[in-house]
Design a protein around this motif. Sequence first.
Motif, mmCIF file in Angstrom:
data_model
loop_
_atom_site.group_PDB
_atom_site.id
_atom_site.type_symbol
_atom_site.label_atom_id
_atom_site.label_comp_id
_atom_site.label_asym_id
_atom_site.label_seq_id
_atom_site.Cartn_x
_atom_site.Cartn_y
_atom_site.Cartn_z
ATOM 1 N N ALA A 86 44.323 36.019 -18.619
ATOM 2 C CA ALA A 86 43.390 35.811 -19.726
ATOM 3 C C ALA A 86 44.067 35.322 -20.993
ATOM 4 C CB ALA A 86 42.641 37.117 -20.016
ATOM 5 N N PHE A 87 45.368 35.538 -21.112
ATOM 6 C CA PHE A 87 46.113 35.140 -22.303
ATOM 7 C C PHE A 87 46.949 33.896 -22.037
ATOM 8 C CE2 PHE A 87 49.630 35.557 -25.371
ATOM 9 C CZ PHE A 87 48.954 35.896 -26.531
ATOM 10 N N LEU A 88 47.691 33.922 -20.951
ATOM 11 C CA LEU A 88 48.609 32.829 -20.638
ATOM 12 C C LEU A 88 47.904 31.616 -20.055
ATOM 13 C CD1 LEU A 88 51.375 35.015 -18.986
ATOM 14 C CD2 LEU A 88 51.587 33.808 -21.156
ATOM 15 N N GLU A 110 44.596 44.664 -13.355
ATOM 16 C CA GLU A 110 45.289 44.993 -14.592
ATOM 17 C C GLU A 110 46.342 43.937 -14.900
ATOM 18 O OE1 GLU A 110 47.614 48.755 -16.723
ATOM 19 O OE2 GLU A 110 46.819 48.937 -14.680
ATOM 20 N N SER A 111 46.381 43.507 -16.153
ATOM 21 C CA SER A 111 47.393 42.536 -16.571
ATOM 22 C C SER A 111 48.784 43.143 -16.411
ATOM 23 C CB SER A 111 47.165 42.118 -18.016
ATOM 24 O OG SER A 111 45.899 41.527 -18.186
ATOM 25 N N LYS A 112 49.716 42.333 -15.988
ATOM 26 C CA LYS A 112 51.092 42.789 -15.782
ATOM 27 C C LYS A 112 51.969 42.540 -17.003
ATOM 28 C CE LYS A 112 49.985 43.836 -11.559
ATOM 29 N NZ LYS A 112 49.738 45.264 -11.214
ATOM 30 N N VAL A 113 51.418 41.893 -18.002
ATOM 31 C CA VAL A 113 52.174 41.483 -19.182
ATOM 32 C C VAL A 113 51.484 42.038 -20.424
ATOM 33 C CG1 VAL A 113 53.092 39.486 -20.439
ATOM 34 C CG2 VAL A 113 52.812 39.358 -17.973
ATOM 35 N N SER A 164 35.287 38.946 -14.648
ATOM 36 C CA SER A 164 34.856 38.781 -16.033
ATOM 37 C C SER A 164 34.972 37.333 -16.472
ATOM 38 C CB SER A 164 35.714 39.651 -16.963
ATOM 39 O OG SER A 164 35.620 41.020 -16.634
ATOM 40 N N GLU A 165 34.109 36.964 -17.416
ATOM 41 C CA GLU A 165 34.179 35.663 -18.083
ATOM 42 C C GLU A 165 34.131 35.892 -19.588
ATOM 43 O OE1 GLU A 165 31.651 32.571 -16.692
ATOM 44 O OE2 GLU A 165 31.878 33.106 -14.569
ATOM 45 N N LEU A 166 35.033 35.219 -20.300
ATOM 46 C CA LEU A 166 35.147 35.414 -21.736
ATOM 47 C C LEU A 166 35.260 34.079 -22.459
ATOM 48 C CD1 LEU A 166 37.429 37.533 -20.218
ATOM 49 C CD2 LEU A 166 37.111 38.614 -22.425
ATOM 50 N N LEU A 167 34.558 33.965 -23.566
ATOM 51 C CA LEU A 167 34.771 32.895 -24.532
ATOM 52 C C LEU A 167 35.774 33.419 -25.544
ATOM 53 C CD1 LEU A 167 33.663 30.072 -25.636
ATOM 54 C CD2 LEU A 167 32.282 31.482 -27.179
ATOM 55 N N VAL A 168 36.801 32.623 -25.857
ATOM 56 C CA VAL A 168 37.856 33.064 -26.768
ATOM 57 C C VAL A 168 37.931 32.087 -27.939
ATOM 58 C CG1 VAL A 168 40.244 33.794 -26.989
ATOM 59 C CG2 VAL A 168 39.130 33.898 -24.741
ATOM 60 N N VAL A 169 37.860 32.624 -29.154
ATOM 61 C CA VAL A 169 37.983 31.819 -30.373
ATOM 62 C C VAL A 169 39.203 32.324 -31.138
ATOM 63 C CG1 VAL A 169 36.868 31.050 -32.496
ATOM 64 C CG2 VAL A 169 35.479 31.550 -30.463
ATOM 65 N N GLU A 170 40.143 31.431 -31.417
ATOM 66 C CA GLU A 170 41.337 31.784 -32.181
ATOM 67 C C GLU A 170 41.277 31.106 -33.544
ATOM 68 O OE1 GLU A 170 45.143 31.500 -29.871
ATOM 69 O OE2 GLU A 170 43.800 30.750 -28.289
ATOM 70 N N GLY A 171 41.650 31.844 -34.574
ATOM 71 C CA GLY A 171 41.679 31.298 -35.920
ATOM 72 C C GLY A 171 42.336 32.284 -36.858
ATOM 73 N N LYS A 172 42.394 31.937 -38.143
ATOM 74 C CA LYS A 172 43.008 32.817 -39.127
ATOM 75 C C LYS A 172 41.960 33.365 -40.091
ATOM 76 C CE LYS A 172 47.787 31.256 -39.082
ATOM 77 N NZ LYS A 172 48.946 30.788 -39.877
ATOM 78 N N GLN A 173 42.281 34.529 -40.646
ATOM 79 C CA GLN A 173 41.447 35.181 -41.663
ATOM 80 C C GLN A 173 40.061 35.532 -41.122
ATOM 81 O OE1 GLN A 173 43.154 35.982 -44.196
ATOM 82 N NE2 GLN A 173 44.861 34.570 -43.948
#
Length: 384
Positions: A86-88, A110-113, A164-173
Amino acid sequence: MVFYYKQGELPKKRHTVFTKDGKLVREEVFGINGFSGRYSLLYHLNPPTRIVRLEEWKDNSIQEWKSSGYRHHKLSTSKLRESNDAFLDRITLLFNEDTFISYVKTSEGESKVFYRNADFDEIYYVHEGEILFKSLFGEINVSQGDYLVVPRGSTYTFVFKKYSELLVVEGKQVELPKNYRNEYGQLVEGSFYYNRDIRLPTLRTYDEKGNYRLVIKTSNGFQFVELDTHPFDVVGWDGYLYPFALSVYDLEPITGKLHQPPTMYTTFTASNFVVCTFVPRLFDYHPQAVPISYYHNNVDADEMIFYSSGQFMSRRGISKGDITLHRGGHIHGPQPGAVELSLNKRGTYNDEVAVMVETQKRLKVSLYAKEIDDPSYPLSWYNY
């Protein structure tokens, strides 16, 4: 976050000697914007700086679909492959220097990292699934319809209890909107949600030794390191900076006689973008109301909408899990026949759930998005 919270064991005064079972506890100031922004104090059983081994660097360059032109897009996430992590391995579809919008499909497990995003706050929207979020701040269970907000620099991992399915939004503040807050940070009457709707982590301390792999993400790639103590060794923390969850089903839409603009559904603000959530609500009830969005041309903004559930009255040919990107400078709004069909909906109930990200800088389209793009979508206002 904008209110003070504490968990676990804490010394009476910060920056003072604190021991547990005769062992010195290590204090960490976890903060953003130098020493003048929001922060929390975390108390570790082991020095949080300890790294046993520096491992590989993995490039994370995103390839832009440069020949996509300048037009509206419809992307079908149902056509995306499953992500290995989910991250990498999240699949970035739309991006600019301030914002990355990605999608994840992942199986139970379970994530291994362990993860840490050094550059961007993260907003996870759970479209489908059930997940245990584990972090040095503690644990939060999230499921369909939940937002999970993770401040940049947090160390965390996931246990996926089902597909699972996820929408991911990355940003600042990433913040709660200022217009919802009084001078003390309390959410005011008439805001979209209230403080008690926000779910905070429950601390769990791991005093364990072993081999733990941590990956630190920047906008350019991933740096892997190895630790010999569990990263969730925090015995207590307090402050104003921590992960939290919020369900779209706890949001309180503000409706009126006439159609309300998307700003009424602002859920989070951030640097050069906002996140709005369209949730189940009553349609407009003026006897001559048009209870559907009007045609609009927000010239300075690009508008992404993720369609999660319910009936999307203004659009046809949209399935759950689809994403639309409407470009500033191109007019958009209801498709043919949608206005007429809406007229008998006055005062009735609309069950849609959709997430909107409106950016103040143009979004680029990735090559991943090219694979799931519907090239006929810009003509949908004519062909339907």
